[in-house]
Design an enzyme around this catalytic site. Structure first.
Site, PDB file in Angstrom:
ATOM      1  N   ASP A   1       2.513 -11.841 -34.556  1.00  0.00           N
ATOM      2  CA  ASP A   1       1.459 -12.945 -34.502  1.00  0.00           C
ATOM      3  C   ASP A   1       1.537 -13.833 -35.608  1.00  0.00           C
ATOM      4  O   ASP A   1       1.087 -14.905 -35.544  1.00  0.00           O
ATOM      5  CB  ASP A   1       0.228 -12.394 -34.238  1.00  0.00           C
ATOM      6  CG  ASP A   1       0.203 -11.867 -32.872  1.00  0.00           C
ATOM      7  OD1 ASP A   1       0.784 -12.447 -31.906  1.00  0.00           O
ATOM      8  OD2 ASP A   1      -0.924 -11.072 -32.661  1.00  0.00           O
TER       9      ASP A   1
ATOM     10  N   TYR B   1      -5.372 -12.722 -27.319  1.00  0.00           N
ATOM     11  CA  TYR B   1      -6.171 -11.960 -28.241  1.00  0.00           C
ATOM     12  C   TYR B   1      -6.958 -12.400 -29.313  1.00  0.00           C
ATOM     13  O   TYR B   1      -6.708 -13.499 -29.605  1.00  0.00           O
ATOM     14  CB  TYR B   1      -5.078 -10.755 -28.848  1.00  0.00           C
ATOM     15  CG  TYR B   1      -5.208  -9.404 -28.083  1.00  0.00           C
ATOM     16  CD1 TYR B   1      -6.005  -8.572 -28.066  1.00  0.00           C
ATOM     17  CD2 TYR B   1      -4.061  -9.203 -27.354  1.00  0.00           C
ATOM     18  CE1 TYR B   1      -6.272  -7.385 -27.382  1.00  0.00           C
ATOM     19  CE2 TYR B   1      -4.018  -8.024 -26.549  1.00  0.00           C
ATOM     20  CZ  TYR B   1      -5.089  -6.990 -26.517  1.00  0.00           C
ATOM     21  OH  TYR B   1      -4.992  -5.835 -25.844  1.00  0.00           O
TER      22      TYR B   1
END
Length: 850
Positions: free
Chosen positions: A441, A524
């Site tokens: 990420d 998320y």
């Protein structure tokens, strides 16, 4: 005189003196006031009862002896009910007036960009908001942290040593080159002047440049040229097969997402595109339709579809798929209830209409109020925070967001740098989407993905918020509530004992300071918490929420996830998040100590016959790990052992080396899958619980933005940090992992819960002090047994008795969202929610636009 950075509790700070500003000029008689509080106790009036709590009174004697009342209110209440002190944080006094780790300002990034675009540089740069893939343009500008020796020299002697020079890391996409590439440059010193220069920044990487096929996300519509060629001709079939289409129109009922990594070594840029329903929470609405596309290079006309998969049937072209659809040989998916777009409300956060109201849930719950004013200090100019002997600077960057620097406790530096490094999520499944996904990420920017806190929900109402600024190729983004800081009662004492001899019976309150940020990367949400405690302990905690990356549920997916709807499953995956902890324990010369316990069987001549001649017990053993090659570590079975950094040359009063231990907290895991080509060498740090290496300026991070798409030959290969060097009494760095093995369940719908999706580690004193320093806190109580049976217990609360005041009203709820600035540094027009969604969700949700 106290050491620099250690602030004693002031005796005359008006913001801490407590109860000021009486509600009226008339004093209420004591008897009347006691009657009011008696009525509160009897009737349970929630609003007024909340005004009764404990707070320090700086006018009380330091040590007082009182009688513990058997019932009713504590003695010594003031006559007039007064308004609580200001909710503003008192000002802090940083050790140095300049934060060497501060982010760049908007003005600084504008000046750097103008300097780079000047003809004298010869770079021929296009403005980022106008550039296409085949242009040269500035992709990113961020602060480059100074060398540790320079920063420490200034922080320890700010009156005699100048702050270190400031530099920027600038990323340029060279799309116009004959062989396009990406390069990082070091630009400085700042501010821009005739002394400013630029050079290639290669010493922190294991490759000289970034292949263009591993480039950053450069356009919100990067894949649109290809997908608008592929999808509209399939619209009739997709409408028939699963009730959705993508024609590039505003009312499209399908949206795309592309999985990563997109390359192995930079020689290509290819990925699986999955399709989902265009409805709230699209990640939970997959339709089992996938395309493998090639978008290598800079010319969209050369991009092409390589494969198409529907219901486990593989087609090499759209034409082959349509032929099977038309001639009836295509095996169709069964119709299922949750494929009806009208039934998609289950994937929203709206309260279910069928739910009943829980008993007393119509009342607002308890909230934290600091009745004597906030007890932590903040210097907004330098983003410096202090609390109960702790002091630290905050940093923030595009890649990983919030970081903490120069952390001192009671005047001594404990940690130079505490910062997240990378977050991976590796999936499993029986479809092209889940089985090929391994996110890193940092590529998307955990800092640029930081979100404004929701006051009263993400943080308590009395939290203090600090802003953060990040920059990209289109301009700058400022979030006013990017970081929140608050103190709270842990609701359990940090120490206590019930005893009967003098000095045995008492407790110390377990207050904690929390510094938090929240990043939403596509589906998320990550909550980053740094939790400080009064005994010198820090808990680093990572919690997750948001939406699962859902797969299409069918019997063939058994073992790879759990059905959470008729056609949706939560997919099995691992989260592992890495932190850098540059501990300086009683100085920079530290060693790595492994302490373990093991069973032994012993005999002694004095053993009694009743129990036999042997005893089985456990014994402590200690061993120093001397080389980096032996410092790639996992916690031992049953956690019968642990690791710490100690200074052999600095000992406490009992002759034991002073140290800090690394304790596992919630869910101490490492990555399950080792050897997958999609994480071959770009996340080697995830194979361990922790690792310890010798600190080097050329090894500032365990990962980098470019590692996502280069698993075969990453820009930063963590294993190359470990080259056999000795780590005895050296400046060491601990790389520590948190995470979770996420076996999804029905209760993950619609969102994962932070109470279970949490992981942490503790950094705690290990013989660092001569005793428990939490005993210094005067937020404690000491009880003494009665002299005569039946008499009340006496107690000493060190003058920190109860206080009564009226808290300020909670301000009306407000969420203003983000403020953006253009490349010229001027405020940009406010954008629509759809545009904000595009920039936030990137590869995770791609809506076609003609």
């Amino acid at each position: 005189m106290a050491p620099v950075g250690y602030e004693a509790l002031p005796k005359s700070d008006r913001e801490l003196e407590g109860l000021t500003e009486p509600v009226s000029g008339h004093s209420r008689p004591a008897r009347s006031r006691r009657l009011v509080f008696s009525l509160i106790a009897l009737l349970g009036v929630v609003g007024l009862a909340a005004c009764y709590s404990y707070a320090p009174s700086l006018h009380a004697n330091y040590a007082s002896e009182r009688v513990l009342p058997s019932s009713g209110l504590a003695n010594g209440a003031d006559d007039g009910l007064q308004k609580c002190p200001s909710g503003l944080a008192p000002p802090a006094t940083p050790p140095a007036k300049v934060n060497p780790f501060a982010s760049l300002t908007i003005a600084e990034t504008v000046s750097i960009a103008d300097w780079l675009r000047a003809p004298a540089r010869g770079l021929n740069l296009t403005r980022g908001d106008e550039a296409v893939l085949s242009d040269d343009f500035i992709y990113h500008i961020d602060a480059f942290r100074p060398a540790k020796k320079d920063a420490v020299a200034y922080l320890d002697n700010p009156d005699t040593v100048n702050p270190p020079e400031k530099f920027a890391r600038v990323t340029i996409h060279h799309g116009a080159a004959s062989e396009p590439y990406v390069m990082d440059y070091l630009v400085g010193p700042l501010p821009v002047s005739e002394k400013t220069t630029m050079r290639e920044l290669t010493e922190i990487y294991h490759r000289d440049s970034v292949p263009y096929n591993a480039r950053g996300f450069t356009s919100l519509a990067e894949l649109t040229p290809l997908l608008t060629r592929i999808m509209p001709p399939l619209a009739d079939a997709t409408e028939d097969l699963f009730g959705g289409s993508a024609r590039g129109l505003p009312n499209d009922t399908l949206v795309a997402a592309i999985m990563a990594p997109l390359s192995f070594d930079g020689s290509f840029r290819r990925g699986w595109v999955s399709w989902r329903r265009n409805t709230p929470g699209p990640w939970l609405h997959p339709v089992n339709f996938f395309q493998y596309v090639d978008f290598s290079g800079t010319d969209p006309s050369q991009w092409k579809l390589l494969k198409l998969v529907y219901n486990h049937q593989v087609f090499n072209s759209s034409e082959a798929f349509m032929e099977a659809y038309r001639d009836g040989t295509l095996k169709r998916l069964p119709q299922r209830p949750d494929q009806d777009p009208a039934q998609g409300g289950w994937s929203t956060r709206k309260r279910p209409s069928t739910s009943s109201v829980r008993d007393l849930d119509h009342l607002p719950g308890p909230r934290s109020v600091s009745f004597a004013g906030l007890r932590f200090r903040v210097d907004r100019a330098t983003q410096y925070v202090s609390w109960m002997g702790w002091g630290m600077y905050l940093g923030f960057d595009r890649d990983m967001g919030l970081s903490l620097w120069d952390l001192r406790f009671k005047g001594e530096r404990i940690i130079y740098e505490l910062a997240p490094q990378e977050a991976i999520a590796q999936y499993a499944g029986n479809d092209p989407m889940q089985t090929t996904t391994a996110w890193l990420d940092r590529f998307f920017g955990m800092g640029s993905a930081v979100r404004d806190m929701i006051p009263g929900y993400d943080c308590p109402h009395e939290a203090v918020y600090l802003p953060a600024t990040t920059h990209n190729f289109e301009g700058s983004v400022v979030r006013s509530r990017a970081i929140c800081i608050f103190e709270h009662d842990a609701a359990r004492p940090i120490t206590r004992h019930t005893g009967y001899s003098e000095g045995e019976f008492g407790a110390t309150r377990g207050y904690q300071l929390v510094i938090r940020s929240v990043s939403t990367v596509g589906n998320y949400d990550y909550l980053f918490d740094y939790i400080f405690q009064i005994d010198g302990t820090i808990e680093v905690r990572l919690s997750a929420s948001g939406y699962l990356q859902g797969g299409y549920w069918e019997p063939a997916q058994e073992g790879y996830g759990t059905a959470i709807r008729e056609t949706t499953m939560g997919s099995l995956h691992d989260h592992v998040i890495n932190y850098k902890v540059d501990l300086d324990v009683a100085g920079t010369e530290n060693s790595l100590l492994f302490t373990s316990t093991a069973q032994e069987t012993i005999t002694q001549p004095w053993f009694e016959d009743d129990w036999g001649s042997e005893v089985i017990q456990q014994k402590i053993s200690k061993k120093y790990i001397e080389t980096e090659d032996n410092a790639l570590l996992k916690f031992p079975p049953n956690l019968q052992g642990g690791y710490s950094l100690v200074n052999k040359d600095a000992k406490n009063a009992w002759g034991i080396p002073r140290g800090y231990a690394i304790h596992p907290g919630y869910s101490p895991i490492h990555n399950t899958v080792v050897g997958s080509k999609r994480l071959l060498n770009n996340a080697n740090w995830a194979r361990y619980n922790l690792a310890v290496s010798k600190r080097k300026e050329t090894e500032p991070s365990s990962s980098c933005q470019w590692n996502l798409n280069l698993p075969g030959e990453p820009m930063v290969d963590f294993h190359k940090f470990f080259d056999g060097e000795n780590i005895t009494q050296e400046d060491l760095v601990a790389w520590i992992n948190v995470g979770m093995h996420h076996l999804p369940q029905a209760e993950d719908s619609p969102n994962t819960r932070t109470n279970l999706a949490a992981s942490s580690f503790f950094l705690t004193p290990l013989n660092y002090f001569d005793e428990d320093v939490s005993m210094e806190s005067i937020n404690s109580i000491l009880l003494s047994a009665p002299e005569k049976p039946g008499q009340p217990w006496t107690f000493d609360d060190y003058g920190v008795g109860p206080a009564n005041c009226i808290p300020d009203a909670v301000p009306p709820f407000e969420y203003t969202g983000v403020q953006t600035y253009g490349l010229d540094g001027k405020p940009a027009p406010f954008t629509t929610a759809e545009e904000m969604r595009k920039s936030a969700e990137l590869y995770h949700r791609i809506k076609l636009e003609l």
